[in-house]
Write an enzyme that holds these catalytic residues in place. Sequence first.
Site, PDB file in Angstrom:
ATOM      1  N   GLY A 192       0.813  -1.212   0.000  1.00  9.50           N
ATOM      2  CA  GLY A 192       0.000   0.000   0.000  1.00  9.50           C
ATOM      3  C   GLY A 192       0.848   1.264   0.000  1.00  9.50           C
ATOM      4  O   GLY A 192       0.532   2.242  -0.693  1.00  9.50           O
ATOM      5  N   THR A 193       1.931   1.253   0.759  1.00  4.89           N
ATOM      6  CA  THR A 193       2.776   2.440   0.864  1.00  4.89           C
ATOM      7  C   THR A 193       3.383   2.806  -0.486  1.00  4.89           C
ATOM      8  O   THR A 193       3.346   3.970  -0.902  1.00  4.89           O
ATOM      9  CB  THR A 193       3.893   2.199   1.904  1.00  4.89           C
ATOM     10  N   ASN A 253      -8.269   3.826   8.452  1.00  5.49           N
ATOM     11  CA  ASN A 253      -7.697   2.669   9.138  1.00  5.49           C
ATOM     12  C   ASN A 253      -7.841   2.728  10.658  1.00  5.49           C
ATOM     13  O   ASN A 253      -7.819   1.705  11.313  1.00  5.49           O
ATOM     14  CB  ASN A 253      -6.229   2.480   8.747  1.00  5.49           C
ATOM     15  N   GLN A 312      -7.754  -0.332   3.410  1.00  6.48           N
ATOM     16  CA  GLN A 312      -8.628  -0.866   4.476  1.00  6.48           C
ATOM     17  C   GLN A 312      -9.959  -1.357   3.923  1.00  6.48           C
ATOM     18  O   GLN A 312     -10.557  -2.287   4.447  1.00  6.48           O
ATOM     19  CB  GLN A 312      -8.916   0.204   5.543  1.00  6.48           C
ATOM     20  N   SER A 361      -3.416  -3.428  -0.920  1.00  5.00           N
ATOM     21  CA  SER A 361      -2.340  -4.154  -0.250  1.00  5.00           C
ATOM     22  C   SER A 361      -2.833  -5.553   0.096  1.00  5.00           C
ATOM     23  O   SER A 361      -3.999  -5.729   0.464  1.00  5.00           O
ATOM     24  CB  SER A 361      -1.924  -3.415   1.019  1.00  5.00           C
ATOM     25  N   ALA A 362      -1.945  -6.557   0.004  1.00  3.93           N
ATOM     26  CA  ALA A 362      -2.368  -7.941   0.228  1.00  3.93           C
ATOM     27  C   ALA A 362      -2.507  -8.295   1.708  1.00  3.93           C
ATOM     28  O   ALA A 362      -3.370  -9.079   2.087  1.00  3.93           O
ATOM     29  CB  ALA A 362      -1.389  -8.904  -0.443  1.00  3.93           C
ATOM     30  N   THR A 398      12.797  -7.532 -10.704  1.00  3.36           N
ATOM     31  CA  THR A 398      12.272  -8.893 -10.845  1.00  3.36           C
ATOM     32  C   THR A 398      11.103  -9.106  -9.886  1.00  3.36           C
ATOM     33  O   THR A 398      11.179  -8.764  -8.712  1.00  3.36           O
ATOM     34  CB  THR A 398      13.392  -9.921 -10.575  1.00  3.36           C
ATOM     35  N   CYS A 457       3.633   4.500  16.935  1.00  2.00           N
ATOM     36  CA  CYS A 457       4.514   4.385  18.085  1.00  2.00           C
ATOM     37  C   CYS A 457       5.937   4.340  17.558  1.00  2.00           C
ATOM     38  O   CYS A 457       6.380   3.333  17.038  1.00  2.00           O
ATOM     39  CB  CYS A 457       4.195   3.121  18.868  1.00  2.00           C
TER      40      CYS A 457
HETATM   41  C1  PLP Z   1      -1.876  -0.600   5.942  1.00  2.00           C
HETATM   42  C2  PLP Z   1      -2.239   0.606   5.172  1.00  2.00           C
HETATM   43  C3  PLP Z   1      -1.359   1.177   4.240  1.00  2.00           C
HETATM   44  C4  PLP Z   1       0.039   0.659   4.034  1.00  2.00           C
HETATM   45  O1  PLP Z   1       0.065  -0.562   3.346  1.00  2.00           O
HETATM   46  P1  PLP Z   1       1.396  -1.448   3.398  1.00  2.00           P
HETATM   47  O2  PLP Z   1       1.101  -2.572   2.478  1.00  2.00           O
HETATM   48  O3  PLP Z   1       1.554  -1.862   4.824  1.00  2.00           O
HETATM   49  O4  PLP Z   1       2.513  -0.589   2.930  1.00  2.00           O
HETATM   50  C5  PLP Z   1      -1.784   2.270   3.524  1.00  2.00           C
HETATM   51  N1  PLP Z   1      -3.000   2.793   3.716  1.00  2.00           N
HETATM   52  C6  PLP Z   1      -3.875   2.283   4.591  1.00  2.00           C
HETATM   53  C7  PLP Z   1      -5.227   2.902   4.728  1.00  2.00           C
HETATM   54  C8  PLP Z   1      -3.528   1.181   5.358  1.00  2.00           C
HETATM   55  O5  PLP Z   1      -4.395   0.692   6.252  1.00  2.00           O
END
Ligand code: PLP
Length: 385
Positions: free
Chosen positions: A71-72, A151, A179, A199-200, A237, A324
Amino acid sequence: MVTIYLDYAATTPLDPAVINCMNDLAKNYFGNPSSVHAFGQRSKSIIEKARKRIAEAIGAQPKEILFTSGGTESDNMALVGAAIANRDRGRHIVTTRLEHPAVLETCKYLETTGFDITYLDVDTEGCLSIRQLERSISDETVLVSVMLANNETGVLFPVREIGEIIQQRNILFHSDGVQAFGKLHIDVTDLKLDLLSLSAHKIYGPKGIGALYIRSGSKLEKIFHGGAQESGRRAGTENVPAIGGFGEAVEQLAVQREERHRIKDLRDLLEKKLRELKSGILINGVKSERLYSHSNIFFPNISGENLLMKLDMNGIAVSTGSACSSGSMQPSHVLTAMGLSAERITNSVRISLGRFTTQEEIEFTLEKLAQVVNRENTRVTHDPR
Ligand SMILES: *Cc1c(COP(=O)(O)O)cnc(C)c1O
């Protein structure tokens, strides 16, 4: 020792089918997907199968799905990519104060490169004002980024309405759907999205793999330069077992959908019993439309950090929702943006449920919460301070 996991919003355990799938892929599909020989082509077919599954799940075309490291990266790629590719047209971006750090920090970075960012406010229930959004848009605006579901609180943003407002303009529309994916029905055409981050590991898939939906024709600068992987949009890759595992997790989303009423009932039970337990306990964002899995709860007289620790000692894992870093707690930027009192922000925890949460676990958690809360209460009333 009991162990109860109530932090599904942070990450989820792997679906057993995903573990099996990834085991097989790690063992038997080591070929480089860019290789022309059979080893490579076998690996490539796994990637394309996963791409098709993910595309279907959000109403997209396979070629519109780009695999990323999560996701990041998807958020970074969407924001920076759109900003750079469109900077000649304008340097204004609209987002909200409640976005994930992956969006907020990227926006802060873009500010240092000459972009002007509008951070939309929310009300005390975490709701966005469409009016304010409409007013913030100008001829300089090239991108709007608004998450589907928060989130920390699970509160939903009116992405569909926003899509309708900006569709006539030449503005890219991005949403962080990390989310919401698997919990809300997402159709990128319906929502008029140009970019969507997934994100998986929030849907019982592996960590370190995600996707960015890019509507065909959207102007996006690439960030990774190198080989021709992902149609030249992201060099490097591919992680075949992770991509295959992501595809399998998407395949298993039907299981999660079947569980949603059960999970919601448990979440609602938790909230109802907590409100009966002690007056003053409040649910943050409760008046808004929320995901069925999240609960962000204010407990008078005990800090979220302290409560988290006490529950952890009893084998129960929850979260404060706030970052944190090196042991020092930053107050939640989400609850802060909602304009809640300092006490309310410090004394809140996030409890998030998922597929493996049971009624027994919720009952045990309620029991422990009652013990901790009553003890704190007694301590406070007998303390002459
Ligand atoms: C967890 C999350 C991310 C980050 O995803 P990652 O795969 O951990 O990098 C981004 N946005 C939201 C809303 C999330 O809950």
